[in-house]
Write a protein that holds these residues in place. Sequence first.
Motif, PDB file in Angstrom:
ATOM      1  N   UNK A   1      -6.792  14.578   2.131  1.00 25.42           N
ATOM      2  CA  UNK A   1      -5.894  15.729   2.183  1.00 25.42           C
ATOM      3  C   UNK A   1      -5.657  16.152   3.625  1.00 25.42           C
ATOM      4  N   UNK A   2      -6.717  16.161   4.431  1.00 29.89           N
ATOM      5  CA  UNK A   2      -6.598  16.545   5.831  1.00 29.89           C
ATOM      6  C   UNK A   2      -5.668  15.635   6.612  1.00 29.89           C
ATOM      7  N   UNK A   3      -5.805  14.329   6.406  1.00 25.45           N
ATOM      8  CA  UNK A   3      -4.945  13.375   7.112  1.00 25.45           C
ATOM      9  C   UNK A   3      -3.476  13.590   6.759  1.00 25.45           C
ATOM     10  N   UNK A   4      -3.213  13.842   5.487  1.00 28.77           N
ATOM     11  CA  UNK A   4      -1.832  14.036   5.032  1.00 28.77           C
ATOM     12  C   UNK A   4      -1.253  15.327   5.601  1.00 28.77           C
TER      13      UNK A   4
ATOM     14  N   UNK B   1      13.770  12.700   4.146  1.00 30.17           N
ATOM     15  CA  UNK B   1      12.669  11.785   4.457  1.00 30.17           C
ATOM     16  C   UNK B   1      11.447  11.961   3.555  1.00 30.17           C
ATOM     17  N   UNK B   2      11.266  13.142   2.991  1.00 30.59           N
ATOM     18  CA  UNK B   2      10.120  13.369   2.103  1.00 30.59           C
ATOM     19  C   UNK B   2      10.536  13.277   0.636  1.00 30.59           C
ATOM     20  N   UNK B   3      11.564  14.044   0.262  1.00 32.37           N
ATOM     21  CA  UNK B   3      11.980  14.060  -1.136  1.00 32.37           C
ATOM     22  C   UNK B   3      12.768  12.814  -1.525  1.00 32.37           C
ATOM     23  N   UNK B   4      13.513  12.256  -0.570  1.00 36.86           N
ATOM     24  CA  UNK B   4      14.279  11.045  -0.854  1.00 36.86           C
ATOM     25  C   UNK B   4      13.411   9.894  -1.344  1.00 36.86           C
ATOM     26  N   UNK B   5      12.337   9.541  -0.617  1.00 37.39           N
ATOM     27  CA  UNK B   5      11.468   8.444  -1.081  1.00 37.39           C
ATOM     28  C   UNK B   5      10.881   8.683  -2.467  1.00 37.39           C
ATOM     29  N   UNK B   6      10.569   9.947  -2.795  1.00 32.64           N
ATOM     30  CA  UNK B   6      10.060  10.240  -4.139  1.00 32.64           C
ATOM     31  C   UNK B   6      11.076   9.859  -5.204  1.00 32.64           C
ATOM     32  N   UNK B   7      12.325  10.238  -4.975  1.00 32.29           N
ATOM     33  CA  UNK B   7      13.377  10.001  -5.961  1.00 32.29           C
ATOM     34  C   UNK B   7      13.610   8.509  -6.170  1.00 32.29           C
ATOM     35  N   UNK B   8      13.627   7.762  -5.078  1.00 36.61           N
ATOM     36  CA  UNK B   8      14.020   6.363  -5.164  1.00 36.61           C
ATOM     37  C   UNK B   8      12.837   5.386  -5.183  1.00 36.61           C
ATOM     38  N   UNK B   9      11.624   5.935  -5.336  1.00 38.63           N
ATOM     39  CA  UNK B   9      10.437   5.068  -5.458  1.00 38.63           C
ATOM     40  C   UNK B   9       9.653   5.485  -6.695  1.00 38.63           C
ATOM     41  N   UNK B  10      10.135   5.127  -7.874  1.00 36.62           N
ATOM     42  CA  UNK B  10       9.486   5.592  -9.114  1.00 36.62           C
ATOM     43  C   UNK B  10       8.061   5.080  -9.306  1.00 36.62           C
ATOM     44  N   UNK B  11       7.702   3.995  -8.622  1.00 38.46           N
ATOM     45  CA  UNK B  11       6.363   3.421  -8.800  1.00 38.46           C
ATOM     46  C   UNK B  11       5.425   3.797  -7.659  1.00 38.46           C
ATOM     47  N   UNK B  12       5.709   4.916  -6.982  1.00 38.95           N
ATOM     48  CA  UNK B  12       4.927   5.254  -5.787  1.00 38.95           C
ATOM     49  C   UNK B  12       3.440   5.389  -6.074  1.00 38.95           C
ATOM     50  N   UNK B  13       3.055   5.809  -7.270  1.00 41.24           N
ATOM     51  CA  UNK B  13       1.645   6.028  -7.577  1.00 41.24           C
ATOM     52  C   UNK B  13       0.932   4.750  -8.010  1.00 41.24           C
ATOM     53  N   UNK B  14       1.681   3.653  -8.098  1.00 40.36           N
ATOM     54  CA  UNK B  14       1.085   2.385  -8.514  1.00 40.36           C
ATOM     55  C   UNK B  14       0.976   1.374  -7.374  1.00 40.36           C
TER      56      UNK B  14
ATOM     57  N   UNK C   1       2.613   3.731   1.353  1.00 34.49           N
ATOM     58  CA  UNK C   1       2.931   4.265   2.679  1.00 34.49           C
ATOM     59  C   UNK C   1       2.615   5.761   2.704  1.00 34.49           C
ATOM     60  N   UNK C   2       2.883   6.389   3.815  1.00 35.64           N
ATOM     61  CA  UNK C   2       2.550   7.809   3.970  1.00 35.64           C
ATOM     62  C   UNK C   2       3.247   8.673   2.930  1.00 35.64           C
ATOM     63  N   UNK C   3       4.511   8.368   2.628  1.00 32.11           N
ATOM     64  CA  UNK C   3       5.278   9.189   1.695  1.00 32.11           C
ATOM     65  C   UNK C   3       4.737   9.059   0.277  1.00 32.11           C
ATOM     66  N   UNK C   4       4.270   7.877  -0.089  1.00 33.37           N
ATOM     67  CA  UNK C   4       3.630   7.704  -1.396  1.00 33.37           C
ATOM     68  C   UNK C   4       2.394   8.595  -1.499  1.00 33.37           C
ATOM     69  N   UNK C   5       1.621   8.642  -0.420  1.00 28.67           N
ATOM     70  CA  UNK C   5       0.406   9.440  -0.399  1.00 28.67           C
ATOM     71  C   UNK C   5       0.717  10.936  -0.455  1.00 28.67           C
ATOM     72  N   UNK C   6       1.797  11.331   0.205  1.00 33.65           N
ATOM     73  CA  UNK C   6       2.209  12.739   0.166  1.00 33.65           C
ATOM     74  C   UNK C   6       2.427  13.189  -1.270  1.00 33.65           C
ATOM     75  N   UNK C   7       3.143  12.370  -2.038  1.00 33.22           N
ATOM     76  CA  UNK C   7       3.484  12.779  -3.401  1.00 33.22           C
ATOM     77  C   UNK C   7       2.308  12.661  -4.362  1.00 33.22           C
ATOM     78  N   UNK C   8       1.388  11.741  -4.095  1.00 37.58           N
ATOM     79  CA  UNK C   8       0.180  11.696  -4.919  1.00 37.58           C
ATOM     80  C   UNK C   8      -0.683  12.936  -4.653  1.00 37.58           C
ATOM     81  N   UNK C   9      -0.688  13.382  -3.397  1.00 36.51           N
ATOM     82  CA  UNK C   9      -1.438  14.601  -3.063  1.00 36.51           C
ATOM     83  C   UNK C   9      -0.749  15.832  -3.636  1.00 36.51           C
ATOM     84  N   UNK C  10       0.568  15.937  -3.445  1.00 43.07           N
ATOM     85  CA  UNK C  10       1.287  17.115  -3.934  1.00 43.07           C
ATOM     86  C   UNK C  10       1.219  17.220  -5.455  1.00 43.07           C
TER      87      UNK C  10
END
Length: 214
Positions: free
Chosen positions: A22-25, A70-83, A88-97
């Motif tokens: 969490x701290x790194x993110x 740059x933050x919300x865009x990758x979430x929308x267009x990367x449906x498998x980010x949690x798999x 990448x950093x943006x995948x980790x952001x959304x798993x944390x959020x």
Amino acid sequence: MGHPYAPADLELPGFVPLQLSQGQILVTYIGTSLFVLLAVWLISGKCGRLSKTDRLLMCWWAFTGLTHILIEGPFVFTPNFFMKENPNFFDEVWKEYSKGDSRYVARDTATVTVEGITAVLEGPASLLAVYAIASRKSYSHILQFTVCLGQLYGCLVYFITAYLDGFNFWASPFYFWAYFIGANSFWVWIPTLIAMRSWKKICAAIGAEKLKTK
């Protein structure tokens, strides 16, 4: 494999645990955001005689525009980010959020739709607002007012759908207040203040034009 999200019975086939703390993110995101704000503030000082309010608005619109794209865009267009095995950093952001709102990791259709509209329309429009303020364009306040309404509408849909769906999407009270409420509150009170300011500016301009035509 288990996950840290609520409700506990949420099915996430192929879930890959967070690889960043969490701290790194948060340090990376906050540090980058502060750099953007500082850079725009310094650059805006060289854009002619802009008021401090206009310079602050340029900072906000740059920050929110880049966040949408740059933050919300990758979430929308990367449906498998949690798999992803190598996230990448943006995948980790959304798993944390998602600890504060698991509808993101669950790919809730209403949430994806709101974020999609925000990333595709409001993101570029926010960056256009930076240019409009710096260049003193006549459409500056109309643009700002419109984008603010879009952001407020998105927040209303976001919070109301959470309430209607049961308000059970956060892992703990900490994530509820820090992420769900705290992080999103900026897109409630700041657009409200900007919309009120732009509304007054638009009304004043129309009033002045009416006086000229009398």
